[in-house]
Design a protein around this motif. Structure first.
Motif, PDB file in Angstrom:
ATOM      1  N   SER A  67      32.224  -3.374  -9.220  1.00 33.51           N
ATOM      2  CA  SER A  67      31.825  -4.759  -8.962  1.00 33.51           C
ATOM      3  C   SER A  67      30.319  -4.889  -9.087  1.00 33.51           C
ATOM      4  CB  SER A  67      32.213  -5.184  -7.545  1.00 33.51           C
ATOM      5  OG  SER A  67      33.596  -5.238  -7.396  1.00 33.51           O
ATOM      6  N   LYS A  68      29.865  -6.067  -9.512  1.00 33.77           N
ATOM      7  CA  LYS A  68      28.429  -6.369  -9.568  1.00 33.77           C
ATOM      8  C   LYS A  68      28.221  -7.829  -9.229  1.00 33.77           C
ATOM      9  CE  LYS A  68      26.675  -3.247 -13.147  1.00 33.77           C
ATOM     10  NZ  LYS A  68      26.115  -3.147 -14.495  1.00 33.77           N
ATOM     11  N   GLN A  69      27.081  -8.096  -8.594  1.00 38.25           N
ATOM     12  CA  GLN A  69      26.669  -9.484  -8.417  1.00 38.25           C
ATOM     13  C   GLN A  69      25.904  -9.899  -9.663  1.00 38.25           C
ATOM     14  OE1 GLN A  69      24.525 -10.098  -4.717  1.00 38.25           O
ATOM     15  NE2 GLN A  69      26.337 -11.159  -3.962  1.00 38.25           N
ATOM     16  N   ILE A  70      26.274 -11.043 -10.212  1.00 40.45           N
ATOM     17  CA  ILE A  70      25.650 -11.567 -11.418  1.00 40.45           C
ATOM     18  C   ILE A  70      24.893 -12.828 -11.023  1.00 40.45           C
ATOM     19  CG2 ILE A  70      26.051 -12.363 -13.775  1.00 40.45           C
ATOM     20  CD1 ILE A  70      27.076  -9.447 -13.039  1.00 40.45           C
ATOM     21  N   THR A  71      23.615 -12.890 -11.399  1.00 37.07           N
ATOM     22  CA  THR A  71      22.781 -14.036 -11.046  1.00 37.07           C
ATOM     23  C   THR A  71      22.219 -14.677 -12.310  1.00 37.07           C
ATOM     24  OG1 THR A  71      22.168 -13.036  -8.934  1.00 37.07           O
ATOM     25  CG2 THR A  71      20.721 -14.765  -9.772  1.00 37.07           C
ATOM     26  N   ILE A  72      22.349 -15.987 -12.376  1.00 40.64           N
ATOM     27  CA  ILE A  72      21.738 -16.768 -13.448  1.00 40.64           C
ATOM     28  C   ILE A  72      20.793 -17.757 -12.780  1.00 40.64           C
ATOM     29  CG2 ILE A  72      22.122 -18.400 -15.335  1.00 40.64           C
ATOM     30  CD1 ILE A  72      24.832 -17.017 -15.808  1.00 40.64           C
ATOM     31  N   ILE A  73      19.557 -17.783 -13.243  1.00 44.53           N
ATOM     32  CA  ILE A  73      18.545 -18.675 -12.684  1.00 44.53           C
ATOM     33  C   ILE A  73      18.651 -20.042 -13.347  1.00 44.53           C
ATOM     34  CG2 ILE A  73      16.067 -19.079 -12.414  1.00 44.53           C
ATOM     35  CD1 ILE A  73      15.738 -16.005 -12.403  1.00 44.53           C
ATOM     36  N   VAL A  74      18.665 -21.079 -12.530  1.00 43.88           N
ATOM     37  CA  VAL A  74      18.744 -22.458 -13.007  1.00 43.88           C
ATOM     38  C   VAL A  74      17.400 -23.125 -12.747  1.00 43.88           C
ATOM     39  CG1 VAL A  74      19.877 -24.690 -12.700  1.00 43.88           C
ATOM     40  CG2 VAL A  74      21.216 -22.578 -12.539  1.00 43.88           C
ATOM     41  N   ASN A  75      16.858 -23.748 -13.767  1.00 43.39           N
ATOM     42  CA  ASN A  75      15.612 -24.503 -13.642  1.00 43.39           C
ATOM     43  C   ASN A  75      15.960 -25.983 -13.725  1.00 43.39           C
ATOM     44  OD1 ASN A  75      13.130 -25.883 -14.253  1.00 43.39           O
ATOM     45  ND2 ASN A  75      12.269 -23.890 -14.777  1.00 43.39           N
ATOM     46  N   LYS A  76      15.542 -26.765 -12.730  1.00 44.71           N
ATOM     47  CA  LYS A  76      15.883 -28.187 -12.703  1.00 44.71           C
ATOM     48  C   LYS A  76      15.387 -28.928 -13.946  1.00 44.71           C
ATOM     49  CE  LYS A  76      16.307 -28.820  -7.755  1.00 44.71           C
ATOM     50  NZ  LYS A  76      15.726 -29.432  -6.561  1.00 44.71           N
TER      51      LYS A  76
END
Length: 116
Positions: A67-76
């Motif tokens: 398992s892995k945590q996946i993070t995607i950064i969102v810019n407004k």
């Protein structure tokens, strides 16, 4: 291989940049790769809004059972849409739905925020 998406979290949506995080688990017996895709459904600004838009993606390699945590950064700024009335890009106020899955037709998990 097969993959399980879980634990969608939106971190600090009041900031200019915030994170969408999901946990991805390889539930199969073989090592494999999955392309985690993030889509956004925006509040309607006009009658030509897309149903949803691909915002970002990450290719993830996982060993069987891993398992892995996946993070995607969102810019407004990237969530802004062209307003034909004001003739500028605006961040529409309202409910934004973030959908995560392996394709636009195979959404596994969703989360929503209300942006002011």
């Amino acid at each position: 291989s097969t993959f399980l998406y879980s634990d969608a979290k939106i971190g600090n949506p009041e900031k200019e940049e915030f994170n969408i995080t999901v946990t991805l688990k390889n539930t199969g017996f073989l090592d494999g790769e999955e392309v985690v895709q993030l889509y956004v459904v925006k509040p309607a600004l006009h009658d030509r809004n897309p149903i949803k838009s691909l915002y970002g993606f990450k290719r993830v390699a996982l060993k069987a059972g891993e398992s892995k945590q996946i993070t995607i950064i969102v810019n407004k700024t990237d969530l802004k849409a062209w307003d034909v009335v004001s003739k500028e890009y605006v961040l529409t106020k309202g409910l934004y739905e973030f959908q995560v899955g392996s394709s636009s037709a195979d959404i596994k998990i969703t989360d929503q925020i209300n942006l002011h």
